[in-house]
Structures are given as structure tokens and as C-alpha cells.
Design an enzyme around this catalytic site. Structure first.
Site, PDB file in Angstrom:
ATOM      1  N   SER A  93      -5.524   5.445  -0.576  1.00  0.00           N
ATOM      2  CA  SER A  93      -5.319   4.001  -0.700  1.00  0.00           C
ATOM      3  C   SER A  93      -6.530   3.326  -1.372  1.00  0.00           C
ATOM      4  O   SER A  93      -7.675   3.579  -1.004  1.00  0.00           O
ATOM      5  CB  SER A  93      -5.111   3.426   0.699  1.00  0.00           C
ATOM      6  OG  SER A  93      -4.902   2.066   0.599  1.00  0.00           O
ATOM      7  N   SER A  94      -6.223   2.490  -2.367  1.00  0.00           N
ATOM      8  CA  SER A  94      -7.327   1.774  -3.039  1.00  0.00           C
ATOM      9  C   SER A  94      -7.792   0.683  -2.092  1.00  0.00           C
ATOM     10  O   SER A  94      -6.999  -0.163  -1.697  1.00  0.00           O
ATOM     11  CB  SER A  94      -6.833   1.122  -4.332  1.00  0.00           C
ATOM     12  OG  SER A  94      -6.010   1.997  -5.045  1.00  0.00           O
ATOM     13  N   ASN A 144      -1.277   5.315   3.185  1.00  0.00           N
ATOM     14  CA  ASN A 144      -1.473   6.031   1.918  1.00  0.00           C
ATOM     15  C   ASN A 144      -2.707   6.917   2.024  1.00  0.00           C
ATOM     16  O   ASN A 144      -3.771   6.447   2.432  1.00  0.00           O
ATOM     17  CB  ASN A 144      -1.648   4.979   0.803  1.00  0.00           C
ATOM     18  CG  ASN A 144      -1.813   5.604  -0.561  1.00  0.00           C
ATOM     19  OD1 ASN A 144      -1.808   6.823  -0.705  1.00  0.00           O
ATOM     20  ND2 ASN A 144      -1.960   4.752  -1.564  1.00  0.00           N
ATOM     21  N   GLY A 190      -1.974  -4.200  -2.047  1.00  0.00           N
ATOM     22  CA  GLY A 190      -0.670  -4.748  -1.703  1.00  0.00           C
ATOM     23  C   GLY A 190      -0.686  -5.673  -0.499  1.00  0.00           C
ATOM     24  O   GLY A 190      -1.542  -5.594   0.373  1.00  0.00           O
ATOM     25  N   SER A 248       0.834  -1.197   0.000  1.00  0.00           N
ATOM     26  CA  SER A 248       0.000   0.000   0.000  1.00  0.00           C
ATOM     27  C   SER A 248       0.875   1.256   0.000  1.00  0.00           C
ATOM     28  O   SER A 248       1.806   1.378   0.812  1.00  0.00           O
ATOM     29  CB  SER A 248      -0.900  -0.032   1.228  1.00  0.00           C
ATOM     30  OG  SER A 248      -1.688   1.106   1.219  1.00  0.00           O
ATOM     31  N   GLY A 249       0.601   2.153  -0.908  1.00  0.00           N
ATOM     32  CA  GLY A 249       1.351   3.408  -0.986  1.00  0.00           C
ATOM     33  C   GLY A 249       2.583   3.316  -1.865  1.00  0.00           C
ATOM     34  O   GLY A 249       3.351   4.280  -1.977  1.00  0.00           O
ATOM     35  N   THR A 255      -1.507   2.557  -8.107  1.00  0.00           N
ATOM     36  CA  THR A 255      -2.586   3.274  -8.789  1.00  0.00           C
ATOM     37  C   THR A 255      -2.015   4.383  -9.661  1.00  0.00           C
ATOM     38  O   THR A 255      -2.473   4.608 -10.787  1.00  0.00           O
ATOM     39  CB  THR A 255      -3.561   3.832  -7.744  1.00  0.00           C
ATOM     40  OG1 THR A 255      -4.012   2.732  -6.960  1.00  0.00           O
ATOM     41  CG2 THR A 255      -4.751   4.506  -8.381  1.00  0.00           C
ATOM     42  N   GLU A 278       0.377  -6.990   3.006  1.00  0.00           N
ATOM     43  CA  GLU A 278       0.807  -6.285   4.208  1.00  0.00           C
ATOM     44  C   GLU A 278       0.650  -7.158   5.432  1.00  0.00           C
ATOM     45  O   GLU A 278      -0.209  -8.031   5.477  1.00  0.00           O
ATOM     46  CB  GLU A 278      -0.030  -5.021   4.398  1.00  0.00           C
ATOM     47  CG  GLU A 278       0.693  -3.809   3.860  1.00  0.00           C
ATOM     48  CD  GLU A 278      -0.252  -2.675   3.696  1.00  0.00           C
ATOM     49  OE1 GLU A 278      -0.301  -1.857   4.605  1.00  0.00           O
ATOM     50  OE2 GLU A 278      -0.937  -2.629   2.664  1.00  0.00           O
TER      51      GLU A 278
HETATM   52  N1  LIG Z   1       5.414   8.048  -9.870  1.00  0.00           N
HETATM   53  C1  LIG Z   1       5.075   8.824  -8.850  1.00  0.00           C
HETATM   54  N2  LIG Z   1       5.473  10.104  -8.836  1.00  0.00           N
HETATM   55  C2  LIG Z   1       5.150  10.903  -7.797  1.00  0.00           C
HETATM   56  N3  LIG Z   1       4.425  10.496  -6.744  1.00  0.00           N
HETATM   57  C3  LIG Z   1       3.999   9.236  -6.713  1.00  0.00           C
HETATM   58  C4  LIG Z   1       4.301   8.325  -7.748  1.00  0.00           C
HETATM   59  N4  LIG Z   1       3.755   7.150  -7.433  1.00  0.00           N
HETATM   60  C5  LIG Z   1       3.128   7.316  -6.260  1.00  0.00           C
HETATM   61  N5  LIG Z   1       3.273   8.572  -5.802  1.00  0.00           N
HETATM   62  C6  LIG Z   1       2.735   9.123  -4.560  1.00  0.00           C
HETATM   63  O1  LIG Z   1       2.423   8.056  -3.701  1.00  0.00           O
HETATM   64  C7  LIG Z   1       1.052   8.072  -3.348  1.00  0.00           C
HETATM   65  C8  LIG Z   1       0.509   6.680  -3.244  1.00  0.00           C
HETATM   66  O2  LIG Z   1       0.470   6.101  -4.504  1.00  0.00           O
HETATM   67  P1  LIG Z   1      -0.668   5.116  -4.938  1.00  0.00           P
HETATM   68  O3  LIG Z   1      -1.973   5.612  -4.484  1.00  0.00           O
HETATM   69  O4  LIG Z   1      -0.478   4.853  -6.367  1.00  0.00           O
HETATM   70  O5  LIG Z   1      -0.302   3.847  -4.099  1.00  0.00           O
HETATM   71  P2  LIG Z   1      -0.904   2.395  -4.227  1.00  0.00           P
HETATM   72  O6  LIG Z   1       0.223   1.485  -4.479  1.00  0.00           O
HETATM   73  O7  LIG Z   1      -1.994   2.385  -5.191  1.00  0.00           O
HETATM   74  O8  LIG Z   1      -1.439   2.134  -2.778  1.00  0.00           O
HETATM   75  P3  LIG Z   1      -2.727   1.326  -2.307  1.00  0.00           P
HETATM   76  O9  LIG Z   1      -2.393  -0.126  -2.370  1.00  0.00           O
HETATM   77  O10 LIG Z   1      -2.917   1.776  -0.936  1.00  0.00           O
HETATM   78  O11 LIG Z   1      -3.816   1.726  -3.192  1.00  0.00           O
HETATM   79  C9  LIG Z   1       0.368   8.894  -4.416  1.00  0.00           C
HETATM   80  O12 LIG Z   1      -0.762   9.535  -3.902  1.00  0.00           O
HETATM   81  C10 LIG Z   1       1.449   9.895  -4.790  1.00  0.00           C
HETATM   82  O13 LIG Z   1       1.451  10.974  -3.905  1.00  0.00           O
HETATM   83 MG   LIG Z   2      -3.971   2.159  -5.144  1.00  0.00          MG
END
Ligand SMILES: Nc1ncnc2c1ncn2[C@@H]1O[C@H](COP(=O)(O)OP(=O)(O)OP(=O)(O)O)[C@@H](O)[C@H]1O
Ligand SMILES: [Mg+2]
Length: 1007
Positions: free
Chosen positions: A160-161, A157, A384, A107-108, A112, A386
Site C-alpha cells: 500500500s502506498s 494491500n 484512496g 486502497s488495494g 499504483t 476509506e
Molecule cells: N492490473 C492488475 N493486474 C493484476 N494484479 C493487479 C492489478 N492491479 C492491482 N493488482 C494487484 O493488486 C495489488 C494492489 O494494487 P496497488 O498496489 O496498485 O493498489 P493501490 O490502489 O495503489 O493501493 P494503495 O492505495 O494502498 O496504494 C497489487 O499488488 C497487485 O497484486
Molecule cells: Mg498504491
């Protein structure tokens, strides 16, 4: 890619397969860290992309960057998510098969974000039309809507999805993105009623309360303050600085209208969100017996209004449980605790089903209904793995899902590696790796796995508790090397992720049973269209125990595995750089942990099983050919042979490389680095020459560009012409329009051209005129007439006086005989001669008698006496004024001049050349109408003609057929003329008539 190797000390290696110490986790992390510190967040392991969350905006996602990566070979540019997206797309187009990109990480970690970048890349780089733009807009705006309803702030996050998402992007045969479809997995519904400390509920609740317009909130009975809603303030985390609910609300409102939500959908949707908030505020009181009551509860009235359900029914549903005893139904009151439980269960059920409805609705708006063939790229953004101190049931499912995907990943990677070695004809060397199938089995195995035990525990009679469940698990799988619980956790085993999950599983099952009555019976009565649809009456009701959530999830995962197994995989592994979301911080321990459980080292080991580096011969030779005089500047032969010569020259040892069918395989990175370093030195030496060559290449490229543009224009022109032609063809029957005018002109010209070469050559050719197209029917008829006239004129001009005289005679013949005599068509073409008896053969006396009249024609005939019908050979002589029948035998005594046309009594004469004789006779006598053709029947009847023997006395001539030709006086006193059969058949044949048909004998009477 190799070009960047020069900077490898500073920015690390772009592809982990080139790590010399590929089994060392420290070296792996060192390389990641080195690159991260230079803001290089992407690194490859072969074709797998590792991405480290930078927690800051990098300038690498612009349109310019997209253009750089479009259509470029994977390894030619620094690693990027666009390179992976572009390669998946081009492979899909080239091989016309389906692909998926699996994005995983905790997560994070940025899953996404990565999936959004890929979607944006396709939206920008694929060909576009107005129609497709709207599909693309819908795909893009579906993200903020789904995130509003399915994402929440968690400790890890802020966005977070809380559901798994698999999205198919559909491409047509031209590579246009033409549609999409989303599958969602296990929404974390428990969040609706409960959030951990420091976390929030789903974004949409805060967006509505904070951003909703005054009127709307008034209609929904809401206050513009999150603090009023117990589902939103459990953890005092309604406001988060990184989230702007008001702005997000506007985005979501706009997005809803793009994806075809009408006003009533929107009203019902927000009615549901508001009703959940009101439901959370419903308070129960205990009566004297401790049972839950709900008196004068205004919140419940709002729920009733918004969902369109009678308030009494709702109240009963929330405070009573329905027990079915044989045929009766008994209502048993809830305690306050149970009522709260039922209320929460209802809130979760409503929200969860609305989320599913929303996904379906979005799918409808992105659906492409064209039946044409499509290929897809699937994007899997899965929650993810965890491990928390206490893991929820949902987390158990999430971790199980990740284990399953890891297994798929290992299987597919090993498979593709083995396939490549096989295709290249290189021996496969077995790799040691941890296969997590044993862990998947522990969870899902039939009758033995955790899910089966959970199902059994839910179904068995008697009271089942978390503790009894844990006991069952201990009993069934306590000895399993990967099963550890808080009770037996003395082993400190590797996969402790399953240890604490079990404790919360059972609660979910109990919850399902309690709320069934409220959900199915009560919600079906709702006047809110979405709720009614979500709880449709077709659903099985409380009689049958529903499938447990765990079993449902297991089935949906099996479905997902099937979907993925049928496609070609691409992987993005996302890593979180630190827990505190700080830019520039690289937490070694945290990253090491993720590298381990994402199986990156395993993957690298598989990729490096035998050879670190492989490249197609053409590419390898193109780059390193300056290093060998034999290959520089050009290698004219086969690329593989050129590479062989090159590596021999470089001194590669036999063990250091292998020649595959299309690629060279290099075992150790150091071999490649040495080659690369040599290349760097050589490049400087070649300096000037290279520059000149580059200039040459630029000119060449420009020239090719010009050529290609010209070719493109030519093709575009051709497409237009063909399209116009087809349209013209389709509307060719219609009146002239701009669409068909050119086509019709073409048809006209084409017809006239063909006609010119295929005109009839003679006036007699009346059939070979080309059939005209409908548009030229009239013109063709006129042309035909004209052409005939021209031919006739030409013919007439060409004939001699003699031919003319002949034709005039034939004209008279035609008037007399056409359609009257069967033999006319064959006979008329026989040319007429001037005379049949030359003057020397006519008796001198006769000549003397008729010398003052000019002889026009003479022919031998047989004359039959009028009384005895005795045949007598005679000459028929036509002069300017009379016709004479001359008796040759008696010529010396006298000449009979018979004025046959004037005296009484007929002559019976038989002669050949009938047309000729009678035509000439009629011309001489100037009496065409005097010839009477009488026809008779040969089979049916004997035809006859009568004649005058002398005034008042009649004679008859009968015609018949027989073996041979005969003329004789018959018993009845008639003159019988017998025509042989063979003559009749002959005539029949030439007349193309059937034998048994009536055959006509022709008898002539010249009056
Ligand atoms: N390539 C990137 N460039 C800049 N910031 C990023 C990038 N990827 C992620 N982030 C930052 O990290 C945060 C979390 O990313 P994201 O929501 O994609 O995580 P996730 O893997 O989908 O988590 P979850 O499993 O909780 O959904 C985003 O809101 C953004 O602020
Ligand atoms: Mg996500």
C-alpha cells in the site's frame, strides 16, 4: 468498439454510456461483473477508464499488446489502460498542451499498478536514444525505491502506498520522454512508530534487516532478525508470504546506483534507517522523581554513531524539554511517557524528512536541464478514500484530498461536456448531480472549517484536548447536515467519513510542539550529511509555532489543484473486486460501495446528459455505409451529408439523433444497437464482397506501406545531407576533413558554375569578377589572369592593321602624356586621323619643294611671331625628314621651310589636336623624350614657359584664365594666353574636381 457490441450479451458493454438504463446502479454493476467474469477488467465511461483489480496476472500487458494500441483511435479496440495512455500522449503531441491522468480508488484497487503500466507503456512506445534510455531507466527504477520507503503492508494491500504521488513525465517536441519530476504528498509517518494489527512498517526496514549484507549490518549495528526491533514487531507481522524482502532489497540496491546515489549517500541513507530502528529500541527508566533517564543505553550509542551526534546532547534532547522564559532557557525533565513521545516524534521526523530528501534526489537524477519547450503528462496516484471504525488523522487528510479531487473531477467533466456540446452547436441540457463542494467547505473553509478550528485549538492558551476540540467542532458546525461525530451520530447521514477523524487530530499537534527542540537543535549538529541537510539551520526554530500538519496539507492540496486545473484531464477509476485479494471473486456490495463514492454514476449521468453516443461523421459513415445503397460502396460528398442520407435511410426519428458540426449525436443506445445489428446482418450478406474488399485494402495498405517507406528513406537521406551540409558550412574555414569535404566541393562547383555565366566580357572590364569563397581565393586569381589573357589574345587577333597602327600611336601618346596632362583620360580616346589638311589645300609650290619627301601629316596652326607675338595662321606639315610651317598668305612669294627641330630660336605655335600633332611629330622626329609637358596653376598662379627668341635671347609665354579666349602680348612683353573660365570649368567637371581646387593649365615645350 462497436464491433464488440455483437458479443455484448456475453461480455457486456465496453462503454457504460451505451447502457440503456444508465441511471440504474444494478445495471452498471451487472455490466461490470459480466466483463470481470470474462477477465475483461477495463470498461469505459466515455473517455474515463474503469479498472477492476483482478488479483491475478493477465496476459494483456505484453509488448505485443502495446504495439496493438500504439496510435490507434480510442474506440477502435477494446478498452485498455494502454489506449488511454496512448490517447493522452497523441492528444498532447497534436495539441502541444499538458495533460494529467488521475488514478483514484480505494486502497488495494490497483492505482499504483495502473500508474506503473502507463509509465512502462511510455517507456516502450516513445522514440528512444541512448541518452533518453538512461532518463527512462531512472524514471522506471525510481518506483521500487519510492515504494520501498513509502509503501507498506496494510490490511487492505500488501504494497500500500502510504504517500500521495504526482509524477510529471516530460516530453520534448519530438515526443521523446526526456525527464520527470515527482511531488509527494503527506507520508504516513505515524507508521514508523506504530502499525495497526496485521500491518507492517515501511518495506525498507524489513528489506535492510532481511536482505542487507553481513558487513553492512555489522557497520550499522543491526542483527539480521526483525524480531529484535520493536518498531518492526509490534503486530507480529514481520514476515508476509506475498513479500520477498531479500529480493526486493537487491532491486532497491541496484536502483539506487542507477539514480546517481554514490556510496556515501547510500551509507548515510542506511545509517538513518538503522538509527530509526535503534531509536525504537531505546528504553527509558524512571528515576526516584518519576523523570525519564537513559543510563548505559547501547542503542542510543548506535543512534549517536550513525547520526554523528554527541551522545550526551542526544540524551538531553530526548529526556528534557527546553522552556523559554523571557531571556533564559530552562530545561525541564520529561516523564517516561513524554520521553517515549519525544523519541517517537524524532523517529518520525527523521524518517519523514529523509523521505522528502529521497524524492528530491530522485528528481535531480530525472531532471532535464535542456531549456527547450516541453509538454508533460502528469500521473497522479493518490491514496484512496476509506472509512475505518477509528480513522487516523492521516486518513482524515486522505479523505479530504479525495473529496477535493472528486470536486475537481465533476467540475472538469461537466466543463468538457458543455464545451463539446457548445462546439458542436447542440443545446446543453442541465444535469442533476451531487456537488460535494459543501463537504470540501466543511473541512477547509476559512475560520469556519474543521482545519481552522483545529488550528485555533492548537494556538489558544490553556490545555487543549481532543475532547475540547470535539466540543468546539460541535459548537461551530454541529448543525451542518454533513457533520456527524460519534457523539452526534444519530442522523445516519451520508458522509459519515468525517465522523471519527477528529479524535486523533490534536495528538499530532502536541507531538509537533514537544519534538521541535530535539529535531531542530540537536539534529542540526549531525555529521550525517542527509540528516544535516534535512534539518538545515535556515529552518525556523522553536520560537515560532510551526504551521499545523493539517494546514500544510491543505496548502499542498491547493497547489496540486492548481497544477491539475492547468492541464487536460484523463481519468482512471480503480475498483477493488473483493477484500480478500482473491482472483475471480466479485463482491457486489464492496464494488457497489466504491462505484458510489467514486462518483461513477454521477459521471455517467453527466456523460449521458443528452446523448448516449457521439461519433465523428467520417467514422460513423465509414462503418455503417454498407447499410444504405446511396452511401455504398462510396459516398463522394461531404461526410455529414452522407450520414444524414444514411440515417434517413435507416429510419431514425428526429428526436433520436442530432447533427453536430463534426459529429452525430445519438440519444439512446437502442438506436445504435439496432444499427449495429443491421450492420452485422449486412456484413454477412456482403461476405464475399467484403473479403475481396479486404484483400484490396490489404494490397492498398501494403502499397501505401512501400510508398511510405520509400518516402521515409528519402527523408532520412535528406536529413543526413542537410546535417552534413550544415556541419560543412560550420567548418568551412577549417582544413579539409570528412565533415566539410563535400561542402567545400559543392562550394567550388557552385562558384565555378556561377563564374562561368558571369565572366567579364571585355578587356576593359576590370571590376566585375565574382568574389570567390575563401577556399578558392588563389584559384580565382589564376583564373582571372587566364581569362584576361584569353580576352587580350582574342582582342589582339581581331584588330586590323589600321587599328594596330592607331594603337601604337596611342601607346606613344600615353608615354608622353599619361599622368602629365589633366585632359589625358578624355582626350586619349579620340581617334587620330591621317592628316588634317588634304593635299589639294596645300600650296602647289610647297608641294613642289617637298615633293621628294613624303608628307606624313599636316595640320592648321597659329604661329606667333617671336618678337611681336603677332598671330599668323600657318600649316604645319610633317614629312619623312622635316616639319614645315607654311605661311599661306605669302605662299605665292616664298615658302619658309623651318627646320624647327634643328635651328636656333623656338617657334611659338598654337594648335588643336595637340596629342595627335605631338605624337606624330615625335614619331617623325623619333624623339619622344623631347616633349616636355609643363603644368601650372590656374587659380593660384599663372603658369609660364620660357622659350628662345634667338640664341641668347629668351621669351616668356604666360597662361591665364579669363572671360574669353585670347592670346596677346602683355605689358611685360610676355605672350599671354588666356583660357576662358567656361573651358576651365568644363575641364574641371570632366575631371570631377572641385571648383576651388587647384586647376592646372598645361603648357608644352617641344625641344
Ligand atoms: N492490473 C492488475 N493486474 C493484476 N494484479 C493487479 C492489478 N492491479 C492491482 N493488482 C494487484 O493488486 C495489488 C494492489 O494494487 P496497488 O498496489 O496498485 O493498489 P493501490 O490502489 O495503489 O493501493 P494503495 O492505495 O494502498 O496504494 C497489487 O499488488 C497487485 O497484486
Ligand atoms: Mg498504491
Amino acid at each position: 468498439m462497436e464491433g464488440a457490441l455483437t458479443a455484448r450479451d456475453r461480455v457486456g458493454i465496453q462503454d457504460f454510456v451505451l447502457l440503456d438504463t444508465h441511471t440504474s446502479e444494478t445495471a452498471f454493476l451487472g455490466n461490470l461483473k459480466k466483463r470481470f467474469s470474462e477477465d475483461l477488467i477495463y470498461t469505459y465511461i466515455g473517455t474515463l477508464l474503469v479498472s477492476v483489480n483482478p488479483y491475478k496476472e493477465l496476459d494483456i500487458y505484453s509488448k505485443k499488446q502495446m504495439d496493438i494500441y500504439m496510435g490507434v483511435n480510442f474506440f477502435e479496440l477494446p478498452p485498455h489502460i494502454y489506449a488511454l495512455a496512448d490517447n493522452a500522449y497523441h492528444t498532447m503531441m497534436a495539441e502541444a498542451n499538458n495533460h494529467f491522468i488521475l488514478i483514484s480508488g480505494e486502497s488495494g484497487a490497483g492505482k499504483t499498478e495502473a500508474s506503473k503500466k502507463i509509465l512502462q507503456y511510455y517507456a516502450v512506445s516513445c522514440p528512444s536514444t541512448t541518452l533518453l534510455d538512461s532518463v527512462r531507466d531512472r524514471m522506471l527504477v525510481s518506483n521500487p525505491v519510492l515504494e520501498a520507503f513509502g509503501n507498506a503492508k496494510t490490511l487492505k494491500n500488501d504494497n500500500s502506498s502510504r504517500f500521495g504521488k504526482y509524477m510529471d513525465i516530460q516530453f520534448d517536441i519530438q515526443g521523446d520522454a526526456v525527464g520527470g519530476h515527482i511531488l509527494s504528498y503527506l507520508l504516513e509517518k505515524s507508521r514508523v512508530v506504530h502499525q495497526n494489527h496485521g500491518e507492517r512498517n515501511f518495506h525498507i526496514f524489513y528489506q535492510l534487516v532481511e536482505g542487507g549484507e553481513e558487513d553492512l549490518l555489522h557497520q550499522l549495528g543491526l542483527e539480521s532478525n526483525c524480531q529484535h526491533y520493536s518498531y518492526l514487531v509490534q503486530n507480529e507481522c514481520a514476515n508476509v508470504t506475498s513479500i520477498n524482502d531479500k529480493n526486493d532489497w537487491k532491486t532497491v540496491r541496484n536502483a539506487l546506483s542507477v539514480i546517481d546515489f554514490d556510496e556515501s549517500d547510500i551509507q548515510h541513507l542506511f545509517g538513518i534507517i538503522a538509527s530509526v530502528l535503534h531509536l525504537g529500541n531505546v528504553q527509558f527508566e524512571a528515576d526516584s522523581k518519576g523523570y525519564a533517564t537513559l543510563n548505559k543505553n547501547t542503542e542510543l550509542r548506535w543512534v549517536s554513531t550513525l547520526l554523528g551526534i554527541n551522545v550526551q546532547v542526544l540524551q538531553e534532547g530526548l529526556t528534557y524539554r527546553k522552556i523559554e522564559a523571557k531571556t533564559d532557557e530552562v530545561l525541564s525533565p520529561f516523564t517516561v511517557d513524554h520521553a517515549i513521545y519525544a523519541r517517537n516524534a524524532l523517529a518520525k521526523a527523521i524518517y519523514g524528512r529523509t523521505f522528502t530528501w529521497l524524492v528530491n534526489k530522485i528528481n535531480d537524477s530525472m531532471e532535464n536541464k535542456e531549456p527547450s519547450r516541453k509538454t508533460v503528462i502528469g500521473l497522479l496516484d493518490i491514496y484512496g478514500f476509506e472509512v475505518f471504525y477509528v480513522n487516523s488523522f492521516e486518513q482524515f487528510c486522505i479523505n479530504y484530498c479525495n473529496e477535493k479531487l472528486q470536486q475537481l473531477f465533476i467540475q472538469l467533466t461537466l466543463k468538457s461536456e458543455q464545451e463539446e456540446y457548445e462546439a458542436e452547436g447542440i443545446g446543453w441540457e442541465p444535469v442533476q448531480f451531487f456537488n460535494n463542494k459543501i463537504i470540501c467547505d466543511l473541512v477547509e473553509e476559512k475560520h469556519l472549517g474543521i482545519i481552522s478550528v483545529l488550528d485555533e485549538e492548537c494556538l489558544r492558551p490553556g490545555e487543549a484536548t481532543d475532547f475540547t476540540f470535539l466540543e468546539k467542532l460541535e459548537e461551530k458546525m454541529g448543525s451542518h447536515p454533513h457533520f456527524i461525530t460519534s457523539v452526534n451520530n444519530t442522523r445516519g447521514g451520508e458522509c459519515s467519513e468525517f465522523a471519527q477523524l477528529v479524535l486523533s487530530i490534536h495528538c499530532v499537534c502536541v507531538c509537533v510542539c514537544v519534538c521541535v527542540y530535539v529535531c531542530t537543535q540537536v539534529m542540526r549538529q549531525s555529521k550525517n550529511a542527509i540528516v544535516r541537510e534535512c534539518f538545515a539551520s535556515t529552518e525556523s526554530d522553536s520560537r515560532r509555532r510551526p504551521e499545523t500538519v493539517a494546514s500544510q496539507f491543505k496548502s499542498s492540496l491547493l497547489g496540486l489543484t492548481d497544477i491539475l486545473m492547468s492541464k487536460e484531464p484523463w481519468y482512471v477509476r480503480c475498483l477493488k473486486s473483493n477484500e480478500s485479494k482473491q482472483p475471480g471473486r466479485f463482491d457486489d456490495v464492496l464494488v457497489r460501495h466504491q462505484v458510489k463514492y467514486l462518483g461513477l454514476m454521477e459521471h455517467l449521468r453527466v456523460r449521458r446528459a443528452g446523448f448516449a453516443y457521439r461519433r465523428r461523421y467520417e467514422l460513423f459513415l465509414q462503418r455503417y455505409k454498407p447499410l444504405c445503397p446511396a452511401t455504398w460502396p462510396h459516398w463522394r460528398g461531404v461526410a455529414a451529408e452522407g450520414v444524414e442520407v444514411l440515417v434517413q435511410h435507416l429510419g431514425y426519428l428526429p428526436d433520436e439523433y442530432k447533427m453536430g458540426r463534426t459529429k452525430i449525436f445519438i440519444r439512446h443506445p437502442r438506436t445504435l444497437f439496432a444499427t449495429e445489428d443491421a450492420f452485422e446482418v449486412c456484413k454477412h450478406k456482403l461476405g464475399k464482397g467484403m473479403k475481396a474488399r479486404r484483400n484490396q485494402e490489404i494490397i492498398e495498405t501494403c502499397w501505401r506501406g512501400v510508398q511510405a517507406r520509400k518516402e521515409k528513406e528519402r527523408r532520412q537521406w535528406a536529413v543526413k545531407v542537410i546535417k552534413k551540409f550544415i556541419k560543412g558550412y560550420m567548418t568551412r574555414g577549417e582544413a579539409k576533413t570528412t565533415d566539410n569535404s563535400e561542402y567545400l566541393a559543392f562550394v567550388r562547383q557552385n562558384y565555378l558554375n556561377r563564374l562561368k555565366d558571369n565572366l567579364p566580357k571585355t578587356v576593359l572590364d576590370k571590376i566585375s569578377w565574382l568574389t570567390p569563397p575563401p577556399v578558392l581565393t588563389e584559384a580565382s586569381a589564376i583564373l582571372r589572369q587566364l581569362h584576361m589573357r584569353v580576352m587580350v589574345t582574342r582582342y589582339v587577333r581581331g584588330i586590323t592593321a589600321q587599328q594596330k597602327a592607331q594603337l601604337q600611336l596611342k601607346g606613344i601618346t600615353s608615354v608622353i602624356f599619361k599622368d602629365k596632362k589633366d585632359s589625358y583620360p578624355q582626350s586619349v580616346s579620340q581617334p587620330f586621323v591621317d592628316t588634317r589638311i588634304s593635299e589639294q589645300d596645300i600650296n602647289m609650290k610647297v608641294l613642289q619643294i617637298i615633293r621628294h619627301e613624303r608628307i606624313k601629316y599636316s595640320v592648321p596652326v597659329v604661329k606667333y611671331d617671336r618678337n611681336g607675338f603677332k598671330p599668323r595662321p600657318r600649316q604645319l606639315i610633317l614629312t619623312q625628314t622635316a616639319a614645315y610651317v607654311v605661311d599661306e598668305a605669302k605662299i605665292k612669294q616664298k615658302v619658309h621651310a623651318l627646320h624647327a627641330l634643328e635651328h636656333g630660336g623656338d617657334l611659338v605655335i598654337q594648335c588643336d589636336h595637340l596629342f595627335e600633332v605631338l605624337t606624330k611629330l615625335s614619331v617623325v622626329a623619333n624623339k619622344q623624350s623631347a616633349i616636355n609637358v609643363v603644368q601650372g596653376s590656374w587659380l593660384m598662379f599663372i603658369s609660364s614657359i620660357s622659350f628662345q627668341i634667338q640664341a641668347g635671347k629668351e621669351g616668356i609665354v604666360d597662361f591665364s584664365s579669363g572671360q574669353e579666349s585670347m592670346v596677346y602680348k602683355d605689358k611685360n612683353g610676355h605672350l599671354m594666353v588666356v583660357i576662358p573660365y567656361c573651358d576651365c570649368f568644363q575641364r574641371k567637371k570632366s575631371n570631377k574636381q572641385f571648383l576651388k581646387q587647384e586647376f592646372r593649365l598645361d603648357c608644352l615645350r617641344v625641344v
